[in-house]
Design a protein around this motif. Structure first.
Motif, PDB file in Angstrom:
ATOM      1  N   THR A  67     -10.079   2.817 -11.870  1.00 17.90           N
ATOM      2  CA  THR A  67     -10.284   3.925 -11.285  1.00 17.90           C
ATOM      3  C   THR A  67      -8.712   4.532 -10.653  1.00 17.90           C
ATOM      4  OG1 THR A  67     -10.626   3.133  -8.926  1.00 17.90           O
ATOM      5  CG2 THR A  67     -12.571   3.900 -10.404  1.00 17.90           C
ATOM      6  N   ASN A  68      -8.637   6.021 -10.588  1.00 21.65           N
ATOM      7  CA  ASN A  68      -7.578   6.490 -10.054  1.00 21.65           C
ATOM      8  C   ASN A  68      -6.061   5.679 -10.687  1.00 21.65           C
ATOM      9  OD1 ASN A  68      -8.951   8.325  -8.514  1.00 21.65           O
ATOM     10  ND2 ASN A  68      -9.081   7.019  -7.073  1.00 21.65           N
TER      11      ASN A  68
ATOM     12  N   ILE B  72      -1.247   4.494  -1.289  1.00 21.15           N
ATOM     13  CA  ILE B  72      -2.789   4.286  -0.760  1.00 21.15           C
ATOM     14  C   ILE B  72      -2.767   3.836   0.483  1.00 21.15           C
ATOM     15  CG2 ILE B  72      -3.396   4.046  -3.259  1.00 21.15           C
ATOM     16  CD1 ILE B  72      -3.904   0.977  -2.739  1.00 21.15           C
ATOM     17  N   SER B  73      -3.839   4.105   1.221  1.00 21.77           N
ATOM     18  CA  SER B  73      -3.822   3.466   2.508  1.00 21.77           C
ATOM     19  C   SER B  73      -4.068   1.879   2.373  1.00 21.77           C
ATOM     20  CB  SER B  73      -5.027   3.981   3.043  1.00 21.77           C
ATOM     21  OG  SER B  73      -6.357   3.396   2.585  1.00 21.77           O
TER      22      SER B  73
ATOM     23  N   ALA C  24       0.869  -1.017  -0.018  1.00 22.07           N
ATOM     24  CA  ALA C  24       0.246   0.060  -0.108  1.00 22.07           C
ATOM     25  C   ALA C  24       0.992   1.042   0.186  1.00 22.07           C
ATOM     26  CB  ALA C  24      -0.838  -0.176   1.106  1.00 22.07           C
TER      27      ALA C  24
ATOM     28  N   ARG D  19      -9.665  -3.191   0.077  1.00 24.03           N
ATOM     29  CA  ARG D  19     -10.764  -2.946  -0.771  1.00 24.03           C
ATOM     30  C   ARG D  19     -10.656  -3.322  -2.205  1.00 24.03           C
ATOM     31  NH1 ARG D  19     -15.231  -0.655   0.623  1.00 24.03           N
ATOM     32  NH2 ARG D  19     -15.411   0.604  -1.333  1.00 24.03           N
ATOM     33  N   ILE D  20      -9.372  -3.101  -2.622  1.00 23.20           N
ATOM     34  CA  ILE D  20      -8.957  -3.660  -3.984  1.00 23.20           C
ATOM     35  C   ILE D  20      -9.037  -5.233  -4.025  1.00 23.20           C
ATOM     36  CG2 ILE D  20      -7.056  -3.555  -5.728  1.00 23.20           C
ATOM     37  CD1 ILE D  20      -6.471  -0.783  -4.803  1.00 23.20           C
TER      38      ILE D  20
ATOM     39  N   GLU E 152      -6.250   0.209   4.043  1.00 25.30           N
ATOM     40  CA  GLU E 152      -7.434  -0.260   3.880  1.00 25.30           C
ATOM     41  C   GLU E 152      -8.187  -0.042   2.420  1.00 25.30           C
ATOM     42  OE1 GLU E 152      -6.442   2.338   5.953  1.00 25.30           O
ATOM     43  OE2 GLU E 152      -6.743   1.248   8.011  1.00 25.30           O
ATOM     44  N   ALA E 153      -7.561   0.860   1.513  1.00 26.04           N
ATOM     45  CA  ALA E 153      -7.868   0.834   0.197  1.00 26.04           C
ATOM     46  C   ALA E 153      -7.348  -0.289  -0.558  1.00 26.04           C
ATOM     47  CB  ALA E 153      -7.296   1.994  -0.522  1.00 26.04           C
TER      48      ALA E 153
ATOM     49  N   TYR F  46     -14.053  -4.804  -4.113  1.00 28.27           N
ATOM     50  CA  TYR F  46     -14.782  -3.552  -4.201  1.00 28.27           C
ATOM     51  C   TYR F  46     -14.188  -2.236  -4.571  1.00 28.27           C
ATOM     52  CZ  TYR F  46     -17.041  -6.338  -0.340  1.00 28.27           C
ATOM     53  OH  TYR F  46     -17.707  -6.859   0.148  1.00 28.27           O
ATOM     54  N   VAL F  47     -13.107  -2.368  -5.458  1.00 25.93           N
ATOM     55  CA  VAL F  47     -12.697  -1.101  -6.308  1.00 25.93           C
ATOM     56  C   VAL F  47     -12.514  -1.498  -7.822  1.00 25.93           C
ATOM     57  CG1 VAL F  47     -11.051   0.514  -6.462  1.00 25.93           C
ATOM     58  CG2 VAL F  47     -11.630  -0.239  -4.406  1.00 25.93           C
TER      59      VAL F  47
ATOM     60  N   LEU G 208      -5.336   2.927 -11.392  1.00 26.42           N
ATOM     61  CA  LEU G 208      -4.976   1.766 -10.296  1.00 26.42           C
ATOM     62  C   LEU G 208      -4.145   0.880 -10.915  1.00 26.42           C
ATOM     63  CD1 LEU G 208      -5.635   0.778  -7.551  1.00 26.42           C
ATOM     64  CD2 LEU G 208      -7.677  -0.233  -8.401  1.00 26.42           C
TER      65      LEU G 208
END
Length: 85
Positions: A65-66, A48-49, A43, A55-56, A51-52, A60-61, A68
């Motif tokens: 996006t962004n 990124i965090s 991370a 989620r990846i 937690e992010a 969930y992501v 990635l």
């Protein structure tokens, strides 16, 4: 109440998007483990965090996006210079 063709198509589209995110997350997790990185390290390299990242990896992501995919690639190919004295 009858189900419309549009709502059936929308459900099918949503299911395929979920599957795409899930597969991407599984691949990220697999590559992270193969590179022997902890979630915390990976991370940080992706900027990124943690937690992010969770989620990846759990799907969930959206991978689009962004930037990635570019962030994952950068984190996996990041080289480190070791200076010995």
């Amino acid at each position: 109440m009858a189900t419309s063709i549009i709502s059936l198509w929308q459900k099918k589209f949503e299911d395929s998007e979920k599957e795409k995110r899930k597969k991407f997350g599984q691949e990220v997790k697999k590559m992270r483990r193969a590179a022997n990185y902890s979630r915390e390290e990976f991370a940080r390299y992706m900027n990124i965090s943690e937690e992010a990242l969770i989620r990846i990896e759990t799907g969930y992501v959206d991978p689009e996006t962004n930037r990635l995919k570019e962030k994952v690639h950068y984190a996996l190919t990041k080289s480190f210079m070791v200076i010995s004295l």
